[in-house]
Design a protein around this motif. Structure first.
Motif, short mmCIF file in Angstrom:
data_model
loop_
_atom_site.label_atom_id
_atom_site.label_comp_id
_atom_site.label_asym_id
_atom_site.label_seq_id
_atom_site.Cartn_x
_atom_site.Cartn_y
_atom_site.Cartn_z
N ARG A 289 0.85 -1.19 0.00
CA ARG A 289 0.00 0.00 0.00
C ARG A 289 0.89 1.24 0.00
NH1 ARG A 289 -5.28 0.84 3.80
NH2 ARG A 289 -6.07 2.54 2.54
N PRO A 290 0.50 2.29 -0.72
CA PRO A 290 1.32 3.50 -0.73
C PRO A 290 1.51 4.06 0.68
CG PRO A 290 -0.38 3.63 -2.41
CD PRO A 290 -0.67 2.42 -1.58
N SER A 291 2.64 4.70 0.88
CA SER A 291 2.96 5.29 2.18
C SER A 291 2.95 6.81 2.05
CB SER A 291 4.34 4.83 2.64
OG SER A 291 4.71 5.48 3.82
N ALA A 292 2.37 7.47 3.05
CA ALA A 292 2.32 8.93 3.04
C ALA A 292 3.39 9.54 3.94
CB ALA A 292 0.94 9.40 3.49
N SER B 134 5.31 8.36 11.18
CA SER B 134 4.04 7.70 10.93
C SER B 134 2.90 8.71 10.89
CB SER B 134 3.77 6.67 12.02
OG SER B 134 2.48 6.12 11.86
N THR B 135 2.30 8.83 9.73
CA THR B 135 1.18 9.75 9.58
C THR B 135 0.49 9.49 8.26
OG1 THR B 135 0.51 12.08 9.57
CG2 THR B 135 2.57 11.56 8.46
N GLY B 136 -0.75 9.87 8.20
CA GLY B 136 -1.47 9.82 6.95
C GLY B 136 -1.27 11.12 6.21
N SER B 137 -1.82 11.20 5.03
CA SER B 137 -1.69 12.42 4.24
C SER B 137 -2.67 13.49 4.69
CB SER B 137 -1.93 12.11 2.76
OG SER B 137 -3.28 11.72 2.57
N ASN B 138 -3.70 13.10 5.41
CA ASN B 138 -4.77 14.01 5.85
C ASN B 138 -5.46 14.66 4.66
OD1 ASN B 138 -4.44 13.46 8.56
ND2 ASN B 138 -2.88 15.04 8.80
N GLN B 139 -5.46 13.99 3.53
CA GLN B 139 -6.14 14.50 2.35
C GLN B 139 -7.50 13.82 2.25
OE1 GLN B 139 -3.25 13.46 -0.60
NE2 GLN B 139 -2.06 15.31 -0.28
N GLY B 140 -8.55 14.63 2.26
CA GLY B 140 -9.90 14.11 2.17
C GLY B 140 -10.30 13.80 0.74
N PRO B 141 -11.47 13.18 0.55
CA PRO B 141 -11.89 12.77 -0.79
C PRO B 141 -12.12 13.93 -1.76
CG PRO B 141 -13.63 12.38 0.82
CD PRO B 141 -12.42 12.80 1.58
N THR B 142 -12.32 15.13 -1.26
CA THR B 142 -12.52 16.28 -2.15
C THR B 142 -11.23 17.07 -2.39
OG1 THR B 142 -13.16 17.69 -0.30
CG2 THR B 142 -14.93 16.51 -1.47
N ALA C 256 -6.25 -5.11 -17.39
CA ALA C 256 -7.44 -4.25 -17.51
C ALA C 256 -8.37 -4.39 -16.31
CB ALA C 256 -8.18 -4.58 -18.80
N ALA C 257 -7.96 -5.15 -15.31
CA ALA C 257 -8.81 -5.35 -14.13
C ALA C 257 -8.91 -4.06 -13.34
CB ALA C 257 -8.20 -6.46 -13.25
N PRO C 258 -10.01 -3.90 -12.61
CA PRO C 258 -10.12 -2.70 -11.75
C PRO C 258 -9.02 -2.72 -10.68
CG PRO C 258 -12.20 -3.93 -11.81
CD PRO C 258 -11.19 -4.75 -12.53
N VAL C 259 -8.45 -1.57 -10.41
CA VAL C 259 -7.37 -1.47 -9.43
C VAL C 259 -7.98 -1.39 -8.03
CG1 VAL C 259 -5.42 -0.10 -8.62
CG2 VAL C 259 -5.86 -0.32 -11.07
N PRO C 260 -7.60 -2.29 -7.13
CA PRO C 260 -8.12 -2.21 -5.75
C PRO C 260 -7.69 -0.91 -5.08
CG PRO C 260 -7.16 -4.36 -6.18
CD PRO C 260 -6.79 -3.48 -7.34
N VAL C 261 -8.57 -0.36 -4.29
CA VAL C 261 -8.35 0.95 -3.69
C VAL C 261 -7.11 0.99 -2.80
CG1 VAL C 261 -9.83 0.63 -1.67
CG2 VAL C 261 -9.54 2.91 -2.63
N ASP C 262 -6.75 -0.13 -2.16
CA ASP C 262 -5.60 -0.10 -1.27
C ASP C 262 -4.27 -0.04 -2.01
OD1 ASP C 262 -6.37 -2.79 -1.88
OD2 ASP C 262 -5.09 -3.55 -0.29
N LEU C 263 -4.27 -0.16 -3.32
CA LEU C 263 -3.04 0.02 -4.09
C LEU C 263 -2.81 1.47 -4.50
CD1 LEU C 263 -2.84 -3.11 -6.42
CD2 LEU C 263 -1.46 -2.58 -4.41
N VAL C 264 -3.82 2.32 -4.31
CA VAL C 264 -3.67 3.72 -4.74
C VAL C 264 -3.91 4.73 -3.62
CG1 VAL C 264 -4.14 3.26 -7.17
CG2 VAL C 264 -6.04 3.78 -5.63
N THR C 265 -4.30 4.26 -2.44
CA THR C 265 -4.51 5.18 -1.31
C THR C 265 -3.68 4.73 -0.11
OG1 THR C 265 -6.44 3.91 -0.56
CG2 THR C 265 -6.86 5.81 -1.99
N ALA C 266 -3.12 5.70 0.60
CA ALA C 266 -2.33 5.41 1.80
C ALA C 266 -3.26 5.23 2.99
CB ALA C 266 -1.35 6.54 2.06
N SER C 267 -2.78 4.53 3.98
CA SER C 267 -3.56 4.32 5.21
C SER C 267 -3.34 5.48 6.17
CB SER C 267 -3.12 3.02 5.88
OG SER C 267 -1.80 3.17 6.38
N GLY C 268 -4.02 5.42 7.29
CA GLY C 268 -3.87 6.46 8.31
C GLY C 268 -2.46 6.52 8.88
N SER C 269 -1.79 5.40 9.00
CA SER C 269 -0.44 5.40 9.56
C SER C 269 0.62 5.59 8.49
CB SER C 269 -0.16 4.08 10.29
OG SER C 269 -0.03 3.01 9.35
#
Length: 190
Positions: free
Chosen positions: A69-72, A83-91, A114-127
């Motif tokens: 998973r990407p790291s922020a 250890s921190t998230g990006s604090n970037q909201g969906p907007t 061509a498969a859909p990319v799972p969200v955890d491969l493109v978004t970082a976690s809270g930590s």
């Protein structure tokens, strides 16, 4: 007044000795006896040398390896001291830009997928330190890893399945794949 000041200084020194020295030494000693692996940082070793921790993700970018998973964290990915998230909201446009860049990197590494990319491969976690990905994220990468290693995708799926952990106590959390353990298992294949 002098007596109150002396009592205050003695109390500060006493509490510093108890809470700043004695308590950490006692708790650390107990942890070292009861949970030795965890007390040493949950280090993962290969040939007697530490190669990572089971609690902190690793940065893999080679197509031969599964990517986590990407790291922020800054200044580099998976920085345990930051250890921190990006604090970037969906907007937030910065999050959308980061997701687009991560999607582009995944598609560049495996253009035929061509498969859909799972969200955890493109978004970082809270930590920003997650060592695990979802089974869907691992499945998305099977083709790329199999081609890069010259392996049959079915064999790679077997290794993924062997490194997939179920829900804790059967009900808590989601199934997950430890990326470091998975990559080490693939390196161990002959």
């Amino acid at each position: 007044m002098i007596k109150l000041l002396r009592n205050a200084i003695v109390m500060v020194l006493l509490m510093t000795a108890i809470t700043g020295v004695a308590y950490p030494v006692v708790v650390g000693g107990i942890a070292g006896v009861v949970f030795p692996h965890q007390a040493r940082g949950s280090l993962v070793e290969r040939d007697g040398k530490p190669v990572g921790s089971s609690l902190i993700g690793q940065s893999f970018t080679d197509p031969r390896y599964f990517w986590g998973r990407p790291s922020a964290t800054t200044p580099g990915p998976y920085n345990g001291a930051s250890s921190t998230g990006s604090n970037q909201g969906p907007t937030n446009p910065a999050l959308a830009d980061a997701v687009k860049q991560r999607l582009a990197a995944l598609h560049a590494a495996d253009p035929a997928n061509a498969a859909p990319v799972p969200v955890d491969l493109v978004t970082a976690s809270g930590s920003g330190l997650d060592p695990e990905i979802s089974p869907a994220a691992a499945e998305y990468q099977v083709g790329r890893v199999a081609r890069a290693r010259g392996l049959d995708p079915a064999k790679v799926r077997e290794v993924v399945a062997a490194n997939t952990q179920g829900r804790q106590l059967g009900v808590l959390g989601e199934p997950r794949v430890d990326v470091l353990a998975l990559n080490l298992a693939l390196d161990g294949l002959r």
